[in-house]
Enzyme design. Structure first.
Site, PDB file in Angstrom:
ATOM      1  N   SER A  90      -4.211   8.813  -1.683  1.00 29.33           N
ATOM      2  CA  SER A  90      -5.348   7.961  -1.320  1.00 29.33           C
ATOM      3  C   SER A  90      -6.013   8.416  -0.027  1.00 29.33           C
ATOM      4  O   SER A  90      -6.576   9.497   0.051  1.00 29.33           O
ATOM      5  CB  SER A  90      -4.874   6.508  -1.237  1.00 29.33           C
ATOM      6  OG  SER A  90      -5.948   5.623  -1.083  1.00 29.33           O
ATOM      7  N   ASP A 302     -12.901   6.209  -0.363  1.00 27.60           N
ATOM      8  CA  ASP A 302     -11.728   6.865   0.203  1.00 27.60           C
ATOM      9  C   ASP A 302     -11.342   8.046  -0.680  1.00 27.60           C
ATOM     10  O   ASP A 302     -12.024   8.373  -1.654  1.00 27.60           O
ATOM     11  CB  ASP A 302     -10.570   5.885   0.410  1.00 27.60           C
ATOM     12  CG  ASP A 302      -9.937   5.424  -0.893  1.00 27.60           C
ATOM     13  OD1 ASP A 302     -10.620   5.463  -1.926  1.00 27.60           O
ATOM     14  OD2 ASP A 302      -8.755   5.026  -0.886  1.00 27.60           O
ATOM     15  N   ALA A 396      -9.765  -6.369   3.451  1.00 27.63           N
ATOM     16  CA  ALA A 396     -10.779  -5.944   4.422  1.00 27.63           C
ATOM     17  C   ALA A 396     -11.018  -4.440   4.363  1.00 27.63           C
ATOM     18  O   ALA A 396     -12.114  -3.967   4.681  1.00 27.63           O
ATOM     19  CB  ALA A 396     -10.362  -6.368   5.828  1.00 27.63           C
ATOM     20  N   ARG A 523       3.133 -10.063  11.858  1.00 24.48           N
ATOM     21  CA  ARG A 523       3.886  -9.627  10.674  1.00 24.48           C
ATOM     22  C   ARG A 523       4.517  -8.276  10.976  1.00 24.48           C
ATOM     23  O   ARG A 523       3.934  -7.455  11.700  1.00 24.48           O
ATOM     24  CB  ARG A 523       2.997  -9.555   9.423  1.00 24.48           C
ATOM     25  CG  ARG A 523       1.855  -8.587   9.508  1.00 24.48           C
ATOM     26  CD  ARG A 523       1.024  -8.566   8.220  1.00 24.48           C
ATOM     27  NE  ARG A 523       1.749  -7.967   7.106  1.00 24.48           N
ATOM     28  CZ  ARG A 523       1.711  -6.673   6.800  1.00 24.48           C
ATOM     29  NH1 ARG A 523       1.004  -5.833   7.534  1.00 24.48           N
ATOM     30  NH2 ARG A 523       2.379  -6.209   5.772  1.00 24.48           N
ATOM     31  N   SER A 525       5.726  -4.445  10.424  1.00 26.41           N
ATOM     32  CA  SER A 525       5.284  -3.272   9.673  1.00 26.41           C
ATOM     33  C   SER A 525       6.264  -3.019   8.531  1.00 26.41           C
ATOM     34  O   SER A 525       7.451  -3.330   8.622  1.00 26.41           O
ATOM     35  CB  SER A 525       5.227  -2.056  10.593  1.00 26.41           C
ATOM     36  OG  SER A 525       5.131  -0.862   9.851  1.00 26.41           O
ATOM     37  N   GLY A 526       5.753  -2.432   7.467  1.00 30.46           N
ATOM     38  CA  GLY A 526       6.623  -2.088   6.357  1.00 30.46           C
ATOM     39  C   GLY A 526       7.285  -0.735   6.504  1.00 30.46           C
ATOM     40  O   GLY A 526       8.170  -0.391   5.720  1.00 30.46           O
ATOM     41  N   THR A 527       6.886   0.031   7.519  1.00 30.92           N
ATOM     42  CA  THR A 527       7.373   1.416   7.626  1.00 30.92           C
ATOM     43  C   THR A 527       7.965   1.777   8.980  1.00 30.92           C
ATOM     44  O   THR A 527       8.629   2.805   9.091  1.00 30.92           O
ATOM     45  CB  THR A 527       6.228   2.401   7.331  1.00 30.92           C
ATOM     46  OG1 THR A 527       5.146   2.145   8.242  1.00 30.92           O
ATOM     47  CG2 THR A 527       5.730   2.237   5.898  1.00 30.92           C
TER      48      THR A 527
END
Length: 569
Positions: A90, A302, A396, A523, A525-527
């Protein structure tokens, strides 16, 4: 687009019937033997999430072989329905790559299978067949069912070898692979849907263009717009530019697309570098070669063309039109046409906690539309949008689409057949019908979303400045706080409330209460071991202070490391 040829030159192993392309039982030796050609040479720990697998492209060969295995298994679990694999990273840099699986109706992989993907990708070489068989047992796979997989890739140079690894996996599992070549991510989703649901459209790349162009042409005629629509399109030096060039001849009398950042020179036109939707959104600046005149808009895709944002200059000042703005434009136009058509179809908009509070207020108070809040991640928005007969969702970052329920499609199709006169109601019904064909309901699609924006602006006779004037965003800030362990942060209420550590939410609430129109949430981070802090307030001065206060309490109460947050100078 779909290539049904596959490599049958090897000697068929026991249980493999290449004519029917299935395995009556799993050939464990064949699966493990092929796995030896795709070792995890770099020691990567793979994790399948909303974006699928994603890391440095040269480190993905092992995972992509196993993705091929899993896709064939998933196809069998769906009684032989086609499954898709999109090889893309992506908006990531060109050195990265990845893979996402696509379920039979063009939706993202069922979340319960994400853990299976990670487990299979990370198991030892000599256990690949055993783990695959265990997943098959857990999910009730019938090995006698056929398996079909469609694969496509974007323009990244590592894509060729990764597709070859996918082929090895699919064929080791006795599946049929259709190599669709280079496509946008939404085009592959479209093809998978069409193969399994022919009523959705013709399962070819040309079928995608024909369906899209026909719907746009109807809405263009209905708009009453005179002359050509003109827009600059930033292709992120990715696959979207080439696909727009293929679509352009079908739209030539209606739309003039000035395509920039098309990746024509591989030496200088680098994927996602200084251009594209993520660059524009993240850096809050125009891409290279953007339109510069007042009210001259640029649509930025993108790298794999599944998200789009707009930008323009007004009196020399850059302005961004992000996914929140696109959602509102689409929701307002569609709701107007739905009412004019006399349809009784409940409609709503899905946002995340990151949506600007001013946009939510405009939706609920001005447009009188219900708004649901989903956790971050497009799969969560897609799921909530399915609760409405017409569900509009956009993040967003510009990724989003419009979903129409089966009931809505039936009502709209019946009205299209029934109302054939030239009354305002009949014209509105025909417009809504065309919108269902213009929008790619399987997934966010930068091309179809851009065309929807263009036709709405033409129909409303609006400039991009007038679009921007609908409401003013509240000043907002996004910060990161480094902590020892991101897992100490737990959230609820679609990530708007912090459940742990104890007392942190109360401290956030106390800070928010000091500032007019204040809002803030945190929140993990997922990484990485950081906490993201979002804040908004009525003035830039206030939001800077609010963000600093919330970041400080996160640092103190959640195990902050490194330098303490500092107030903005």
């Amino acid at each position: 687009c779909i290539n049904t040829q596959h490599n049958n030159t090897s000697t068929p192993a026991a249980g493999v019937q290449f004519g029917q392309l299935n395995l009556t039982i799993m050939d464990a030796a064949k699966v493990n033997e092929a796995a030896q050609r795709h070792p995890n040479s770099h020691g990567v720990v793979y994790s399948y999430g909303t974006a699928g697998f994603r890391t440095v492209g040269e480190h993905l060969n092992c995972a992509l072989y196993r993705v091929g295995l899993l896709a064939a298994l998933r196809s069998r679990s769906k009684n032989g329905a086609a499954i898709g694999i999109m090889v893309t990273a992506s908006h990531n840099p060109i050195v990265d790559n990845g893979a996402k699986l696509v379920d039979p109706l063009g939706e993202m992989l069922e979340s319960s299978w994400e853990a299976h993907a990670s487990r299979l990708a990370n198991c030892p070489l000599d256990q690949v067949a055993a783990v695959l068989q265990d997943i098959a047992s857990q999910t009730g796979v019938d090995w006698s069912k056929s398996a079909r997989v469609l694969v496509a890739r974007d323009t990244r140079p590592t894509g060729v070898t990764l597709v070859a690894a996918v082929r090895d996996g699919v064929e080791a599992c006795g599946g049929r692979l259709d190599d669709c070549g280079i496509l946008t991510t939404p085009q592959l989703h479209y093809l998978v849907r069409c193969v399994n649901d022919p009523a959705f459209g013709t399962a070819t790349e040309d079928g995608y263009y024909t369906k899209t162009a026909a719907a746009f042409a109807h809405l263009f005629r209905s708009s009453g717009h005179t002359g050509k629509i003109s827009v600059t399109v930033d292709g992120a030096n990715g696959v979207g530019a080439d696909k727009l060039r293929k679509l352009a001849p079908l739209l030539d009398s209606m739309l003039d697309m000035h395509i920039v950042n098309a990746g024509d020179n591989p030496e200088t036109d680098i994927l996602n570098e200084g251009c594209g939707a993520d660059f524009v959104k993240s850096h809050q600046k125009a891409p290279r070669n953007a339109a510069r005149g007042d009210n001259e808009r640029t649509a930025s895709l993108d790298g794999d063309a599944d998200r789009v944002v707009y930008s323009f200059f007004h009196n020399g000042v850059f302005q961004l039109m992000d996914g929140d703005r696109i959602a509102i434009l689409a929701a307002e136009f569609i709701s107007e046409r739905v009412r004019a058509a006399g349809f009784d179809l409940p409609m709503g908009v899905v946002q995340t906690a990151y949506a600007n509070g001013a946009s939510t207020k405009y939706l609920t108070e001005t447009l009188k539309l219900p708004v649901s809040c989903a956790k971050t991640g497009v799969k969560h928005l897609h799921h909530l949008a399915q609760h409405y007969d017409i569900g509009v969702y956009f993040e967003a970052n510009g990724h989003g689409t419009v979903l129409f329920s089966d009931k809505a499609i039936a009502v709209i199709n019946e009205a299209k057949q029934k109302h054939t006169d030239d009354s305002p109601q009949s014209r509105a019904a025909a417009d809504v019908h065309a919108i269902t064909h213009l929008i790619n309901q399987t997934v966010g699609d930068a091309i179809s979303d851009m065309l929807l924006v263009e036709i709405i602006l033409a129909s409303k006779h609006q400039t991009v400045s007038q679009w921007a004037a609908a409401y003013s965003d509240l000043p907002n800030v996004l910060l990161k706080v480094k902590i020892q362990d991101r897992n100490v942060i737990e959230t609820g209420d679609a990530e708007r409330k912090c459940l742990s550590p104890p007392g942190l939410q109360a401290a956030i609430d106390a800070a928010v209460a000091k500032y007019p129109q204040g809002r803030s949430f945190v929140r993990p981070s997922g990484t990485e071991d950081v906490v993201r802090v979002y804040a908004e307030a009525a003035s830039q001065h206030d939001v800077d202070k609010l963000a600093f206060e919330v970041a400080s309490v996160v640092f103190d109460m959640a195990g902050g490391v490194g330098a303490r947050p500092q107030p903005k100078a």
